[in-house]
Design a protein around this motif. Structure first.
Motif, PDB file in Angstrom:
ATOM      1  N   MET A  20      30.903  28.249  44.041  1.00  0.00           N
ATOM      2  CA  MET A  20      31.619  28.474  43.142  1.00  0.00           C
ATOM      3  C   MET A  20      32.394  29.088  42.649  1.00  0.00           C
ATOM      4  SD  MET A  20      28.108  30.447  41.006  1.00  0.00           S
ATOM      5  CE  MET A  20      28.727  31.858  41.499  1.00  0.00           C
ATOM      6  N   VAL A  21      32.736  28.917  41.515  1.00  0.00           N
ATOM      7  CA  VAL A  21      33.153  29.505  41.185  1.00  0.00           C
ATOM      8  C   VAL A  21      33.537  29.767  39.637  1.00  0.00           C
ATOM      9  CG1 VAL A  21      36.230  29.129  39.919  1.00  0.00           C
ATOM     10  CG2 VAL A  21      35.234  28.379  42.224  1.00  0.00           C
ATOM     11  N   GLY A  22      33.733  31.459  39.509  1.00  0.00           N
ATOM     12  CA  GLY A  22      33.862  31.787  37.529  1.00  0.00           C
ATOM     13  C   GLY A  22      34.300  32.808  37.706  1.00  0.00           C
ATOM     14  N   LEU A  23      34.631  32.896  36.434  1.00  0.00           N
ATOM     15  CA  LEU A  23      35.058  34.588  36.241  1.00  0.00           C
ATOM     16  C   LEU A  23      34.383  36.029  36.724  1.00  0.00           C
ATOM     17  CD1 LEU A  23      36.001  33.413  32.266  1.00  0.00           C
ATOM     18  CD2 LEU A  23      37.147  33.391  34.725  1.00  0.00           C
ATOM     19  N   GLN A  67      34.018  36.769  46.379  1.00  0.00           N
ATOM     20  CA  GLN A  67      34.901  37.454  46.738  1.00  0.00           C
ATOM     21  C   GLN A  67      35.380  36.950  45.151  1.00  0.00           C
ATOM     22  OE1 GLN A  67      37.903  34.420  48.240  1.00  0.00           O
ATOM     23  NE2 GLN A  67      37.007  34.585  50.601  1.00  0.00           N
ATOM     24  N   GLN A  68      36.636  38.177  44.389  1.00  0.00           N
ATOM     25  CA  GLN A  68      36.637  38.652  43.107  1.00  0.00           C
ATOM     26  C   GLN A  68      38.372  39.238  43.483  1.00  0.00           C
ATOM     27  OE1 GLN A  68      33.683  41.140  42.241  1.00  0.00           O
ATOM     28  NE2 GLN A  68      33.657  40.455  39.874  1.00  0.00           N
ATOM     29  N   ASN A  69      39.711  37.967  42.435  1.00  0.00           N
ATOM     30  CA  ASN A  69      40.550  38.879  42.359  1.00  0.00           C
ATOM     31  C   ASN A  69      41.017  38.050  41.009  1.00  0.00           C
ATOM     32  OD1 ASN A  69      43.297  39.792  42.697  1.00  0.00           O
ATOM     33  ND2 ASN A  69      43.514  37.519  43.948  1.00  0.00           N
ATOM     34  N   GLU A  70      41.715  38.899  40.036  1.00  0.00           N
ATOM     35  CA  GLU A  70      42.598  39.096  38.911  1.00  0.00           C
ATOM     36  C   GLU A  70      41.115  37.848  37.767  1.00  0.00           C
ATOM     37  OE1 GLU A  70      45.956  37.062  39.750  1.00  0.00           O
ATOM     38  OE2 GLU A  70      46.535  38.444  40.777  1.00  0.00           O
ATOM     39  N   GLY A  71      39.795  38.489  38.039  1.00  0.00           N
ATOM     40  CA  GLY A  71      39.273  38.083  36.535  1.00  0.00           C
ATOM     41  C   GLY A  71      38.475  36.473  37.244  1.00  0.00           C
ATOM     42  N   VAL A  72      38.705  36.239  38.199  1.00  0.00           N
ATOM     43  CA  VAL A  72      38.028  35.285  38.831  1.00  0.00           C
ATOM     44  C   VAL A  72      37.273  35.302  40.341  1.00  0.00           C
ATOM     45  CG1 VAL A  72      38.215  33.187  39.309  1.00  0.00           C
ATOM     46  CG2 VAL A  72      39.842  34.251  38.073  1.00  0.00           C
ATOM     47  N   SER A  73      35.883  34.731  39.835  1.00  0.00           N
ATOM     48  CA  SER A  73      34.973  35.131  41.281  1.00  0.00           C
ATOM     49  C   SER A  73      35.104  33.944  41.804  1.00  0.00           C
ATOM     50  CB  SER A  73      33.607  36.153  41.436  1.00  0.00           C
ATOM     51  OG  SER A  73      33.390  34.603  39.951  1.00  0.00           O
ATOM     52  N   LEU A  74      35.164  33.442  43.876  1.00  0.00           N
ATOM     53  CA  LEU A  74      34.190  32.619  44.369  1.00  0.00           C
ATOM     54  C   LEU A  74      32.715  32.875  44.739  1.00  0.00           C
ATOM     55  CD1 LEU A  74      34.949  29.906  45.674  1.00  0.00           C
ATOM     56  CD2 LEU A  74      36.263  31.594  47.505  1.00  0.00           C
ATOM     57  N   VAL A  75      32.208  32.219  45.063  1.00  0.00           N
ATOM     58  CA  VAL A  75      31.020  33.023  46.018  1.00  0.00           C
ATOM     59  C   VAL A  75      30.558  31.992  46.913  1.00  0.00           C
ATOM     60  CG1 VAL A  75      28.390  33.657  45.043  1.00  0.00           C
ATOM     61  CG2 VAL A  75      30.402  34.164  43.570  1.00  0.00           C
TER      62      VAL A  75
END
Length: 132
Positions: A31-34, A12-20
């Motif tokens: 995992m959360v990252g930019l 998932q990606q939203n507003e410059g943040v990703s969740l995998v």
């Protein structure tokens, strides 16, 4: 450095943040990252990295926590130091190391052979390798 193989289940990606999200031997990890790593997509096999100093241990099942990463482990060995302890654990066939304060080991009364939970933040997981 701990290494853990997993399968990507969601990106998932939203507003410059990703969740995998991953599946590691039937256990869901996140995992959360930019930005997500290049070429990461659902169903891809990956090798994840987690630093030993970023793993905490719990003696019982973690409940009511914001942590989404909890691996059931068996403690194999404890190398006690004056301040820190290196805990050798096993998640299925994967060896893991946690470096924690000696005072935590003493208060939890952890010993080789015990079952425990390896806990780590979503922001402390990173992708070492994406397999083709």
């Amino acid at each position: 450095m701990n290494r853990l193989e997993a399968i990507v289940t969601e990106v998932q990606q939203n507003e410059g943040v990703s969740l995998v999200r991953f599946d590691a031997s039937g256990v869901s990890l996140a995992m959360v990252g930019l930005e997500p790593p290049v070429n990461i997509a659902p169903k891809r096999r990956v090798r994840l990295g987690i630093k030993a100093t970023h793993i905490a241990l719990a003696a019982s099942t973690p409940e009511q926590t914001t942590l989404q990463n909890a691996l059931p482990v068996r403690i194999e060995a404890i190398d006690e130091g004056e301040i820190l302890a290196s805990i050798q654990c096993r998640f299925h066939d994967t060896p893991l190391e946690a470096i924690v304060p000696m005072s935590a080991i003493e208060s939890l009364k952890l010993a080789p052979g015990d079952r425990a939970w390896a806990l780590f933040l979503e922001s402390e997981v990173f992708v070492l390798e994406i397999f083709s």
